[in-house]
Design an enzyme around this catalytic site. Structure first.
Site, PDB file in Angstrom:
ATOM      1  N   ASP A  46      39.364  34.661  30.651  1.00  0.00           N
ATOM      2  CA  ASP A  46      39.683  34.691  32.085  1.00  0.00           C
ATOM      3  C   ASP A  46      40.041  33.296  32.604  1.00  0.00           C
ATOM      4  O   ASP A  46      39.510  32.292  32.124  1.00  0.00           O
ATOM      5  CB  ASP A  46      38.482  35.265  32.860  1.00  0.00           C
ATOM      6  CG  ASP A  46      38.888  35.759  34.235  1.00  0.00           C
ATOM      7  OD1 ASP A  46      40.100  35.907  34.492  1.00  0.00           O
ATOM      8  OD2 ASP A  46      37.985  35.996  35.055  1.00  0.00           O
ATOM      9  N   GLY A  47      40.927  33.273  33.592  1.00  0.00           N
ATOM     10  CA  GLY A  47      41.264  32.011  34.262  1.00  0.00           C
ATOM     11  C   GLY A  47      42.666  31.495  33.977  1.00  0.00           C
ATOM     12  O   GLY A  47      43.002  30.380  34.379  1.00  0.00           O
ATOM     13  N   ARG A  50      44.530  30.861  37.387  1.00  0.00           N
ATOM     14  CA  ARG A  50      44.010  29.686  38.115  1.00  0.00           C
ATOM     15  C   ARG A  50      44.388  28.388  37.419  1.00  0.00           C
ATOM     16  O   ARG A  50      44.676  27.389  38.055  1.00  0.00           O
ATOM     17  CB  ARG A  50      42.480  29.791  38.258  1.00  0.00           C
ATOM     18  CG  ARG A  50      42.065  30.636  39.456  1.00  0.00           C
ATOM     19  CD  ARG A  50      40.621  31.035  39.376  1.00  0.00           C
ATOM     20  NE  ARG A  50      40.438  32.136  38.421  1.00  0.00           N
ATOM     21  CZ  ARG A  50      39.254  32.533  37.961  1.00  0.00           C
ATOM     22  NH1 ARG A  50      38.157  31.922  38.367  1.00  0.00           N
ATOM     23  NH2 ARG A  50      39.169  33.537  37.119  1.00  0.00           N
ATOM     24  N   HIS A  63      49.252  32.508  31.029  1.00  0.00           N
ATOM     25  CA  HIS A  63      49.109  33.540  29.992  1.00  0.00           C
ATOM     26  C   HIS A  63      49.692  33.039  28.668  1.00  0.00           C
ATOM     27  O   HIS A  63      49.121  33.261  27.608  1.00  0.00           O
ATOM     28  CB  HIS A  63      49.822  34.835  30.403  1.00  0.00           C
ATOM     29  CG  HIS A  63      49.215  35.483  31.620  1.00  0.00           C
ATOM     30  ND1 HIS A  63      47.860  35.597  31.804  1.00  0.00           N
ATOM     31  CD2 HIS A  63      49.788  36.048  32.721  1.00  0.00           C
ATOM     32  CE1 HIS A  63      47.631  36.214  32.953  1.00  0.00           C
ATOM     33  NE2 HIS A  63      48.774  36.488  33.531  1.00  0.00           N
ATOM     34  N   ASN A  94      43.938  46.123  35.111  1.00  0.00           N
ATOM     35  CA  ASN A  94      44.996  45.113  35.250  1.00  0.00           C
ATOM     36  C   ASN A  94      46.374  45.708  35.600  1.00  0.00           C
ATOM     37  O   ASN A  94      47.270  44.978  36.024  1.00  0.00           O
ATOM     38  CB  ASN A  94      45.115  44.250  33.982  1.00  0.00           C
ATOM     39  CG  ASN A  94      43.978  43.257  33.824  1.00  0.00           C
ATOM     40  OD1 ASN A  94      43.577  42.919  32.712  1.00  0.00           O
ATOM     41  ND2 ASN A  94      43.427  42.745  34.920  1.00  0.00           N
ATOM     42  N   ARG A 214      32.474  34.550  28.410  1.00  0.00           N
ATOM     43  CA  ARG A 214      33.450  34.729  29.489  1.00  0.00           C
ATOM     44  C   ARG A 214      33.754  33.371  30.097  1.00  0.00           C
ATOM     45  O   ARG A 214      32.841  32.655  30.508  1.00  0.00           O
ATOM     46  CB  ARG A 214      32.950  35.664  30.586  1.00  0.00           C
ATOM     47  CG  ARG A 214      34.047  35.817  31.677  1.00  0.00           C
ATOM     48  CD  ARG A 214      33.800  36.903  32.677  1.00  0.00           C
ATOM     49  NE  ARG A 214      34.990  37.085  33.517  1.00  0.00           N
ATOM     50  CZ  ARG A 214      35.345  38.220  34.085  1.00  0.00           C
ATOM     51  NH1 ARG A 214      34.631  39.287  33.913  1.00  0.00           N
ATOM     52  NH2 ARG A 214      36.432  38.287  34.839  1.00  0.00           N
ATOM     53  N   GLU A 233      24.156  38.430  23.251  1.00  0.00           N
ATOM     54  CA  GLU A 233      23.889  37.222  24.037  1.00  0.00           C
ATOM     55  C   GLU A 233      25.150  36.894  24.836  1.00  0.00           C
ATOM     56  O   GLU A 233      26.257  36.900  24.292  1.00  0.00           O
ATOM     57  CB  GLU A 233      23.540  36.045  23.117  1.00  0.00           C
ATOM     58  CG  GLU A 233      22.262  36.240  22.349  1.00  0.00           C
ATOM     59  CD  GLU A 233      21.032  36.377  23.250  1.00  0.00           C
ATOM     60  OE1 GLU A 233      20.984  35.727  24.317  1.00  0.00           O
ATOM     61  OE2 GLU A 233      20.125  37.152  22.888  1.00  0.00           O
TER      62      GLU A 233
END
Ligand code: IPE
Ligand code: IPE
Ligand code: MG
Length: 267
Positions: A46-47, A50, A63, A94, A214, A233
């Site tokens: 993710d990100g 941004r 991307h 999405n 993540r 975890e």
């Protein structure tokens, strides 16, 4: 002559240091315990948007950069002896993004698969996909089938890509399959157990993830592997996906090895 000799020494030193650094990057960092590495790592990448925005670039550039990061992470898993990597590439939610972004992603997936397949084959990568693949563009579906068939016997590392994946949809799919078996008289309701359920998941045959990472600071699961991560975890980091390199992965593995996995028991 002396000055000349010194220069050669310096050059040799520099080359040697460079070679040593490359070698170090490929060997498991000394502070990690080989015996306690996760067998299966899952990532919510993710990100990207941004990261691109931060530099005044369109989201799609993020991307594209994200693909290179994933490639290096896969190679790193292979180098360090981690058996499986599962990456969340596109969620069932999405589709709600602007169509230009969705279209770009579909073309990107297809192009990357076509371009990287040969190298992945050579490196012994076994590629698998999970998600509702039938809803993807035909040409992408063809590339997916081709890459799975071509790499089916590879053993070096398992690369599992979630495209048009949603965990709730996956669970419903399992329920339907199991219900069909009951209706056909092949299964008694009282015989339905966790192992029967798991046989119908996309991840059937793969060990549950030991570690889920993540990026980008979001602390949610966004419909990813809800069944499979019961005892995984979880590692959250503020780093944006396009900046998640081997050093960051190393940090995640150090954190993982410091966890005490009790599985509900008392030591
Ligand atoms: C993750 O990055 C990639 C996909 C979901 C395809 P994002 O596109 O979600 O990037 P942000 O979260 O908007 O920064
Ligand atoms: C999760 O990221 C999906 C993928 C990484 C493919 P999103 O950016 O779509 O998730 P939300 O919207 O922040 O929950
Ligand atoms: Mg996002």
């Amino acid at each position: 002559m002396a000055t000349h000799g010194k220069n050669i020494d310096q050059v040799t030193d520099k080359t040697a240091i460079k070679e040593m650094n490359v070698k170090l990057l490929h060997t498991l960092p000394a502070d990690l315990d080989r015996q306690h590495l996760p067998q299966h790592v899952a990532v919510i990448m993710d990100g990207n948007g941004r990261w691109a925005k931060k530099q005044g670039l369109p989201r799609i550039v993020g991307h594209r950069q994200g693909v290179d990061v994933l490639k290096d992470l896969l190679r790193c898993c292979k180098d360090w002896g981690i058996e499986s990597l599962t990456a969340y590439a596109f969620s069932t939610e999405n589709w709600g993004r602007p169509s230009e972004e969705v279209d770009f992603l579909m073309v990107l997936f297809e192009r990357v698969l076509r371009k990287e397949l040969h190298e992945m084959c050579m490196e012994g990568v076994r590629i698998t996909f999970m998600g509702d693949l039938e809803a993807l563009p035909q040409s992408l579906q063809a590339e997916i089938q081709h890459s799975m068939a071509e790499t089916a016997n590879n053993k070096a590392v398992r690369f599992n890509i979630a495209i048009n994946y949603g965990s709730r949809r996956e669970i419903i799919k399992v329920c339907r399959h199991v219900a069909e078996k009951v209706r056909a008289g092949e299964l008694n309701p009282e015989d339905i157990d966790e192992s029967i359920f798991e046989q119908h998941l996309y991840t059937s045959g793969i060990h549950d993830p030991d570690l889920l990472i993540r990026t980008s600071g979001e602390m949610r699961l966004s419909n990813f592997l809800l069944w499979q991560i019961a005892y995984t975890e979880i590692y959250f980091t503020d780093i944006l996906w396009p900046e998640f390199d081997r050093t960051e992965f190393h940090h995640a593995l150090v954190a993982y090895q410091q966890r005490d996995r009790r599985f509900g028991k008392v030591k």
